[in-house]
Design an enzyme around this catalytic site. Structure first.
Site, mmCIF file in Angstrom:
data_model
loop_
_atom_site.group_PDB
_atom_site.id
_atom_site.type_symbol
_atom_site.label_atom_id
_atom_site.label_comp_id
_atom_site.label_asym_id
_atom_site.label_seq_id
_atom_site.Cartn_x
_atom_site.Cartn_y
_atom_site.Cartn_z
ATOM 1 C CB SER A 143 -0.893 0.023 1.238
ATOM 2 O OG SER A 143 -1.564 1.261 1.363
ATOM 3 C CE1 TYR A 156 -4.847 -1.176 5.135
ATOM 4 C CE2 TYR A 156 -3.681 0.846 4.578
ATOM 5 C CZ TYR A 156 -4.319 -0.311 4.189
ATOM 6 O OH TYR A 156 -4.432 -0.614 2.852
#
Length: 261
Positions: A143, A156
């Site tokens: 990501s 996250y």
């Protein structure tokens, strides 16, 4: 002309929507045979209806059993396995440490790392014998959050840093027989990335945030809001022979955030 993945046999984990579904469509369009693993039964039913003959396994990718079942289904239907793709993920909706209640940290950490990290370990482990036999490749989903601050909350971001570590460690361990690379998508239009159930966020979808397309386009130099389809081509490239000299690498379909002023 043949497609970039002609003759390749692929398993896509987390294929029911968003980037995973776009990867399935792109792989099929480029000549691959595809099998899938997806937790959501309704999404699996839709996949089976829209792509007749697609081997679909309903199961939780955080478990050994589901990944082994999916690999077995892929081998039984496709006759082998050349590519493994993992697109599984869960989000924390930007929760900082100061916003996390101390009594929720253990459960939230366990859920985040089980979904975003352990699922990918189980997928690679289950597929390893078949990939060794074929000399195949692995593409994991990192990501933008693993490279730039502010693109997720503390759990996250740290989980996606762990995926960066998986790509590096596995690329080193599995060479020369198996290539391992990552794709680090930026913000995505149309994603169904859900929040942590342990934080009461499971019904919240990142893709449904109001004004998301304009917000995504406005924060990157290329002024584009990228979709799962846009990201899928990075997976196609890394799964193909065009990238045969690349392992331990990452492609960044993120609108150019690295050069943001």
């Amino acid at each position: 002309m043949t497609g970039w993945l002609e003759g390749r046999r692929a398993l896509v984990v987390g294929a029911g929507s968003g980037i995973g579904r776009a990867v399935v469509d792109a792989f099929l369009g480029e000549g691959a045979q595809v099998a899938v693993l997806e937790r959501d039964a309704a999404k699996c039913a839709r996949l089976a209806e829209e792509i007749p003959g697609l081997p679909v396994v309903v199961g939780d990718a955080t478990t050994r059993a589901a990944n082994e079942e999916a690999v077995a289904a892929a081998l039984g239907s496709l006759g082998g396995l050349d590519v493994l793709v993992s697109c599984v993920g869960v989000f924390d909706f930007y929760r900082g440490l100061g916003e996390l209640d101390a009594e929720r940290i253990d459960d939230a950490f366990a859920e985040m790392f089980a979904v975003n990290v352990k699922s990918q370990l189980h997928a690679v482990k289950a597929a390893l014998p078949a990939l060794r036999e074929s000399g195949g490749s692995v593409v994991l989903t990192e990501s933008t959050s693993a490279y730039y601050p502010g693109r997720g909350g503390v759990l996250y971001v740290s989980s996606k840093f762990a995926v960066r570590g998986l790509v590096t460690a596995l690329a080193h361990e599995l060479a020369p027989g198996i290539r391992v690379n990552g794709v680090a998508p930026g913000g995505t239009v149309g994603t169904d990335l859900r929040g942590l159930g342990s934080l009461g966020l499971e019904s919240r979808s990142l893709g449904s945030a109001p004004g998301r397309e304009a917000e995504l386009a406005g924060r990157v130099p290329l002024r584009v809001a990228l979709s799962g389809k846009d990201h899928a081509w990075s997976y196609v490239f890394l799964a193909s022979d065009r990238s045969r000299g690349i392992t331990g690498g990452v492609v960044h379909p993120d609108g150019g955030i690295a050069v943001k002023a």
